[in-house]
Design a protein around this motif. Structure first.
Motif, PDB file in Angstrom:
ATOM      1  N   ILE A 149      14.538 -46.652  -5.707  1.00  0.00           N
ATOM      2  CA  ILE A 149      13.417 -47.395  -5.119  1.00  0.00           C
ATOM      3  C   ILE A 149      12.098 -46.730  -5.479  1.00  0.00           C
ATOM      4  O   ILE A 149      11.138 -47.390  -5.893  1.00  0.00           O
ATOM      5  N   ASN A 150      12.049 -45.400  -5.357  1.00  0.00           N
ATOM      6  CA  ASN A 150      10.813 -44.680  -5.689  1.00  0.00           C
ATOM      7  C   ASN A 150      10.462 -44.810  -7.170  1.00  0.00           C
ATOM      8  O   ASN A 150       9.280 -44.881  -7.531  1.00  0.00           O
ATOM      9  N   LEU A 151      11.475 -44.845  -8.035  1.00  0.00           N
ATOM     10  CA  LEU A 151      11.229 -45.038  -9.467  1.00  0.00           C
ATOM     11  C   LEU A 151      10.565 -46.392  -9.724  1.00  0.00           C
ATOM     12  O   LEU A 151       9.581 -46.490 -10.465  1.00  0.00           O
ATOM     13  N   LEU A 157      12.253 -54.409  -6.507  1.00  0.00           N
ATOM     14  CA  LEU A 157      12.022 -53.666  -5.260  1.00  0.00           C
ATOM     15  C   LEU A 157      12.480 -54.445  -4.036  1.00  0.00           C
ATOM     16  O   LEU A 157      13.075 -53.867  -3.117  1.00  0.00           O
ATOM     17  N   ASP A 207      17.253 -44.161  -2.630  1.00  0.00           N
ATOM     18  CA  ASP A 207      15.835 -43.846  -2.454  1.00  0.00           C
ATOM     19  C   ASP A 207      15.172 -43.455  -3.768  1.00  0.00           C
ATOM     20  O   ASP A 207      14.018 -43.806  -4.018  1.00  0.00           O
ATOM     21  N   VAL A 208      15.898 -42.717  -4.604  1.00  0.00           N
ATOM     22  CA  VAL A 208      15.341 -42.310  -5.892  1.00  0.00           C
ATOM     23  C   VAL A 208      15.067 -43.542  -6.751  1.00  0.00           C
ATOM     24  O   VAL A 208      14.014 -43.641  -7.396  1.00  0.00           O
ATOM     25  N   THR A 244       9.057 -55.527 -11.457  1.00  0.00           N
ATOM     26  CA  THR A 244       9.374 -54.413 -10.556  1.00  0.00           C
ATOM     27  C   THR A 244       9.296 -54.849  -9.100  1.00  0.00           C
ATOM     28  O   THR A 244      10.057 -54.342  -8.270  1.00  0.00           O
ATOM     29  N   VAL A 278       8.892 -48.168  -7.516  1.00  0.00           N
ATOM     30  CA  VAL A 278       7.544 -48.145  -6.927  1.00  0.00           C
ATOM     31  C   VAL A 278       6.563 -47.543  -7.935  1.00  0.00           C
ATOM     32  O   VAL A 278       5.459 -48.057  -8.127  1.00  0.00           O
ATOM     33  N   CYS A 279       6.975 -46.466  -8.590  1.00  0.00           N
ATOM     34  CA  CYS A 279       6.112 -45.839  -9.604  1.00  0.00           C
ATOM     35  C   CYS A 279       5.834 -46.807 -10.759  1.00  0.00           C
ATOM     36  O   CYS A 279       4.694 -46.907 -11.220  1.00  0.00           O
ATOM     37  N   GLN A 284      17.016 -52.285   4.384  1.00  0.00           N
ATOM     38  CA  GLN A 284      15.687 -52.007   4.904  1.00  0.00           C
ATOM     39  C   GLN A 284      14.998 -53.346   5.179  1.00  0.00           C
ATOM     40  O   GLN A 284      15.226 -54.317   4.460  1.00  0.00           O
ATOM     41  N   ASN A 333      15.471 -53.033  -1.697  1.00  0.00           N
ATOM     42  CA  ASN A 333      15.243 -52.799  -0.266  1.00  0.00           C
ATOM     43  C   ASN A 333      16.198 -53.621   0.584  1.00  0.00           C
ATOM     44  O   ASN A 333      16.697 -53.141   1.605  1.00  0.00           O
TER      45      ASN A 333
END
Length: 117
Positions: free
Chosen positions: A5-7, A55, A2-3, A51, A9-10, A64, A59
């Protein structure tokens, strides 16, 4: 996972900001007819592409669900944006309609990302 993926996304949002920020920065130059494609717009579009691909892969690796139709449409829009920005990147002036198209397609891409669930 999750970290990570969130990186990404940012970083994807940073790419969007560079592309759309370059468009907004050039809006003032539209009136005088001196608008151009900024290097940051190309870098932002390339960042979005890289990115976005990462992503999708992350995912899928995390089991997901990925909406392939949505991703395909977003990719097609981004390829058009990249083509327009890349071809016109060295010109001193670009037509206002062309710059407006880049801004509109970027905005549509954002709306698809946020509203299509």
């Amino acid at each position: 996972m999750d970290v990570l993926i969130n990186l990404f996304v940012c970083l994807h949002i940073v790419g969007i900001a560079a592309l759309l920020g370059g468009f907004f920065f050039q809006m003032g130059a539209l009136r005088s007819g001196t608008a151009r494609m900024l290097p940051g717009m190309l870098h932002g579009a390339l960042t979005m592409l890289a990115t976005g691909i990462v992503l999708v892969g992350l995912n899928q690796a995390d089991d997901q669900p990925v909406n392939n139709v949505k991703i395909g449409i977003k990719l097609a829009l981004l390829v058009v944006i990249l083509g327009l920005v890349y071809v016109k990147r060295d010109e001193e002036k670009v037509p206002s309609a062309l710059l407006g198209t880049v801004g509109a397609l970027t905005t549509v891409n954002i709306f698809i990302a946020v509203l299509w669930t």
